[in-house]
Design a protein around this motif. Structure first.
Motif, PDB file in Angstrom:
ATOM      1  N   ASP A 160      -4.872  34.480  16.464  1.00  0.00           N
ATOM      2  CA  ASP A 160      -4.457  33.290  17.220  1.00  0.00           C
ATOM      3  C   ASP A 160      -5.546  32.220  17.169  1.00  0.00           C
ATOM      4  OD1 ASP A 160      -2.106  34.468  18.033  1.00  0.00           O
ATOM      5  OD2 ASP A 160      -2.799  34.931  20.072  1.00  0.00           O
ATOM      6  N   GLY A 161      -5.122  30.972  16.977  1.00  0.00           N
ATOM      7  CA  GLY A 161      -6.086  29.879  17.121  1.00  0.00           C
ATOM      8  C   GLY A 161      -6.485  29.772  18.578  1.00  0.00           C
ATOM      9  N   PHE A 162      -7.770  29.591  18.841  1.00  0.00           N
ATOM     10  CA  PHE A 162      -8.190  29.460  20.256  1.00  0.00           C
ATOM     11  C   PHE A 162      -9.093  28.260  20.471  1.00  0.00           C
ATOM     12  CE2 PHE A 162     -12.614  31.060  20.421  1.00  0.00           C
ATOM     13  CZ  PHE A 162     -12.722  31.615  19.159  1.00  0.00           C
ATOM     14  N   VAL A 163      -9.454  27.605  19.383  1.00  0.00           N
ATOM     15  CA  VAL A 163     -10.125  26.305  19.453  1.00  0.00           C
ATOM     16  C   VAL A 163      -9.500  25.412  18.386  1.00  0.00           C
ATOM     17  CG1 VAL A 163     -12.347  27.059  20.422  1.00  0.00           C
ATOM     18  CG2 VAL A 163     -11.974  27.151  17.943  1.00  0.00           C
ATOM     19  N   THR A 164      -9.904  24.155  18.353  1.00  0.00           N
ATOM     20  CA  THR A 164      -9.331  23.202  17.400  1.00  0.00           C
ATOM     21  C   THR A 164     -10.420  22.641  16.489  1.00  0.00           C
ATOM     22  OG1 THR A 164      -9.738  21.331  18.861  1.00  0.00           O
ATOM     23  CG2 THR A 164      -7.616  22.474  19.116  1.00  0.00           C
ATOM     24  N   ALA A 165      -9.973  21.937  15.469  1.00  0.00           N
ATOM     25  CA  ALA A 165     -10.907  21.242  14.577  1.00  0.00           C
ATOM     26  C   ALA A 165     -11.805  20.303  15.388  1.00  0.00           C
ATOM     27  CB  ALA A 165     -10.140  20.471  13.513  1.00  0.00           C
ATOM     28  N   LYS A 166     -11.232  19.682  16.407  1.00  0.00           N
ATOM     29  CA  LYS A 166     -12.006  18.780  17.278  1.00  0.00           C
ATOM     30  C   LYS A 166     -13.129  19.536  17.989  1.00  0.00           C
ATOM     31  CE  LYS A 166     -11.360  15.408  21.000  1.00  0.00           C
ATOM     32  NZ  LYS A 166     -10.422  14.918  22.033  1.00  0.00           N
ATOM     33  N   ASP A 167     -12.807  20.747  18.485  1.00  0.00           N
ATOM     34  CA  ASP A 167     -13.834  21.577  19.138  1.00  0.00           C
ATOM     35  C   ASP A 167     -14.963  21.912  18.166  1.00  0.00           C
ATOM     36  OD1 ASP A 167     -12.413  21.781  21.569  1.00  0.00           O
ATOM     37  OD2 ASP A 167     -11.213  23.438  20.785  1.00  0.00           O
ATOM     38  N   MET A 168     -14.572  22.230  16.925  1.00  0.00           N
ATOM     39  CA  MET A 168     -15.589  22.559  15.927  1.00  0.00           C
ATOM     40  C   MET A 168     -16.496  21.354  15.676  1.00  0.00           C
ATOM     41  SD  MET A 168     -13.962  24.978  12.951  1.00  0.00           S
ATOM     42  CE  MET A 168     -15.567  25.390  12.232  1.00  0.00           C
ATOM     43  N   LEU A 169     -15.874  20.187  15.498  1.00  0.00           N
ATOM     44  CA  LEU A 169     -16.661  18.986  15.185  1.00  0.00           C
ATOM     45  C   LEU A 169     -17.510  18.550  16.380  1.00  0.00           C
ATOM     46  CD1 LEU A 169     -14.013  17.095  13.042  1.00  0.00           C
ATOM     47  CD2 LEU A 169     -16.202  18.020  12.229  1.00  0.00           C
ATOM     48  N   ALA A 170     -17.099  18.956  17.590  1.00  0.00           N
ATOM     49  CA  ALA A 170     -17.914  18.654  18.774  1.00  0.00           C
ATOM     50  C   ALA A 170     -19.192  19.494  18.774  1.00  0.00           C
ATOM     51  CB  ALA A 170     -17.120  18.920  20.044  1.00  0.00           C
ATOM     52  N   ALA A 171     -19.169  20.627  18.040  1.00  0.00           N
ATOM     53  CA  ALA A 171     -20.328  21.529  17.997  1.00  0.00           C
ATOM     54  C   ALA A 171     -21.236  21.252  16.796  1.00  0.00           C
ATOM     55  CB  ALA A 171     -19.862  22.983  17.973  1.00  0.00           C
ATOM     56  N   GLN A 207     -18.860  32.004  20.444  1.00  0.00           N
ATOM     57  CA  GLN A 207     -17.874  31.713  21.488  1.00  0.00           C
ATOM     58  C   GLN A 207     -16.625  32.559  21.262  1.00  0.00           C
ATOM     59  OE1 GLN A 207     -17.402  27.558  22.394  1.00  0.00           O
ATOM     60  NE2 GLN A 207     -15.301  27.843  23.105  1.00  0.00           N
ATOM     61  N   LEU A 208     -16.233  33.333  22.269  1.00  0.00           N
ATOM     62  CA  LEU A 208     -15.107  34.270  22.147  1.00  0.00           C
ATOM     63  C   LEU A 208     -13.830  33.700  22.772  1.00  0.00           C
ATOM     64  CD1 LEU A 208     -17.083  37.531  22.949  1.00  0.00           C
ATOM     65  CD2 LEU A 208     -16.358  36.690  20.716  1.00  0.00           C
ATOM     66  N   PRO A 209     -12.662  34.210  22.365  1.00  0.00           N
ATOM     67  CA  PRO A 209     -11.393  33.732  22.917  1.00  0.00           C
ATOM     68  C   PRO A 209     -11.117  34.329  24.290  1.00  0.00           C
ATOM     69  CG  PRO A 209     -10.984  35.328  21.173  1.00  0.00           C
ATOM     70  CD  PRO A 209     -12.475  35.186  21.273  1.00  0.00           C
ATOM     71  N   VAL A 210     -11.849  33.850  25.276  1.00  0.00           N
ATOM     72  CA  VAL A 210     -11.867  34.423  26.626  1.00  0.00           C
ATOM     73  C   VAL A 210     -10.464  34.551  27.222  1.00  0.00           C
ATOM     74  CG1 VAL A 210     -12.668  34.024  28.997  1.00  0.00           C
ATOM     75  CG2 VAL A 210     -14.195  33.597  27.080  1.00  0.00           C
ATOM     76  N   ALA A 211      -9.628  33.544  27.010  1.00  0.00           N
ATOM     77  CA  ALA A 211      -8.324  33.504  27.681  1.00  0.00           C
ATOM     78  C   ALA A 211      -7.211  34.162  26.868  1.00  0.00           C
ATOM     79  CB  ALA A 211      -7.958  32.056  27.978  1.00  0.00           C
ATOM     80  N   ASN A 212      -7.532  34.686  25.692  1.00  0.00           N
ATOM     81  CA  ASN A 212      -6.497  35.242  24.825  1.00  0.00           C
ATOM     82  C   ASN A 212      -6.199  36.702  25.184  1.00  0.00           C
ATOM     83  OD1 ASN A 212      -5.616  36.720  22.188  1.00  0.00           O
ATOM     84  ND2 ASN A 212      -5.181  34.558  21.811  1.00  0.00           N
TER      85      ASN A 212
END
Lengths: 235, 235
Positions: free
Chosen positions: A19-30, A207-212
């Motif tokens: 499952d995707g749990f972050v987005t390309a935007k999240d990656m680019l924010a890091a 960073q782990l998929p905490v809510a998944n």
């Protein structure tokens, strides 16, 4: 110094937690530079100069939208030091030499090779849908691409062996051509002439998929075959 | 959400890489709560409310100076949620119940138990000097302390099994009495009445001793005995 910021783990891919749990935007924010894969192993991602590109299963390169879902990625803010200029040689030989110049196998670092390649062989994958198949099934839907005489950039990370299963031990590189018409997860390469840069990182931030719920409920305690599966999948 | 910020790895302790590479000040800059050990395995550290205490090999508790050198530590900014109030029972039983309430073995989380303990058994270690001995030799210089009827706080972390060797899989707790006259690495405990709090973390951030030559040069690629040594040392 910066760390490589990692979303998800290799173990998740091995255990079909896609499952995707972050987005390309999240990656680019890091960070502005990195590698990854979309939800369901949807192609291969490469992040360069603050833009995220996907090489899909047809080999097509496209910039992904901000909300593109991501299941795994490594990203950092680029601040490379040029190490050397390399002429004709095998990619493996170059990487071995680069590792010797870094002088340790115990630190995380990023590698960037820019210039002319005699030959690059890459791989991409077809997006799997839920219920996700095992990595063996996913491997069957992978496609290999070859390109001769291509200008472009290889970027990725070196991971110490302790972090096997969290990441991919050794080098893990993705490629993007300058023309943005070829790329993917690097399998093999031959250098024509490239500038090799390295950026030593002071560690790893996962960073782990905490809510998944699937992730929470998965049995991830049997590590016995993890190493074997990762080595088979990443070779 | 916050991550647990880790300085160093368990592998470093196993491989006798015991130089301090950060300070108590660095730890407290990364969070107000945590656990750790000094350079050369100099006692056991516990960080509570923004203060760093050391339980030395004599069992004496003292707040450490800002420049106190640290070889290993886990720290985060506290934001706990009270999970339950527990009466008389074994510590292991409590932790098992707490893990069931968290509902997953696949996430990092911090645990804080505050209140009255019927019994707490802890361990501390004598500082080793360079050239550092192996962990077997260090274990010989460890001292075990027992205390009955003590008020205090147990704090520490749960680490998923994938991160064995990076950290300590399962629970890793340190203790500090309210009177600041007893503490250390927790071996055993019996609860009288405690409030149990948990803070789910979204991952792990590991910082390595980038500039340390011994670390750079160490052969850390043989992982075969790491697991065994860690289990023996932490039990």
């Amino acid at each position: 110094m910066v760390k490589v910021h990692q979303f998800g783990t290799m173990q998740m891919l091995v255990e079909s937690l896609l499952d995707g749990f972050v987005t390309a935007k999240d990656m680019l924010a890091a960070g502005n530079t990195g590698i990854g894969t979309g939800a369901g192993v949807d192609g291969e991602l490469i992040l360069l100069d603050g833009k995220a590109y996907q090489v899909n299963v047809d080999g097509k390169v496209q910039e992904v939208p901000a909300d593109f879902p991501v299941v795994f990625g490594d990203v950092h803010e680029a601040d490379y030091q040029v190490v050397d200029q390399y002429g004709k040689r095998d990619l493996k030989t170059l990487l071995k030499n680069l590792l010797a110049k870094v002088g340790t196998k115990n630190l995380f670092f990023s590698v960037k090779l820019s210039g002319n390649f005699q030959y690059v062989q890459t791989r991409s994958a077809k997006k799997s849908e839920k219920p996700y198949p095992g990595l063996g099934e996913i491997a069957k839907n992978q496609v290999v691409f070859d390109q001769k005489d291509v200008k472009g950039t290889m970027v990725g990370y070196y991971t110490p062996s302790l972090y096997e299963g969290v990441g991919v031990p050794g080098f893990h590189l993705h490629f993007l051509s300058d023309e943005k018409d070829f790329g993917g997860h690097v399998l093999e390469g031959k250098i024509e002439s490239v500038a090799a840069s390295v950026q030593i990182l002071d560690g790893l931030s996962v960073q782990l998929p905490v809510a998944n719920t699937d992730y929470q409920k998965a049995n991830l305690n049997d590590l016995s075959h993890l190493s074997k599966v990762i080595h088979a999948a990443e070779s």
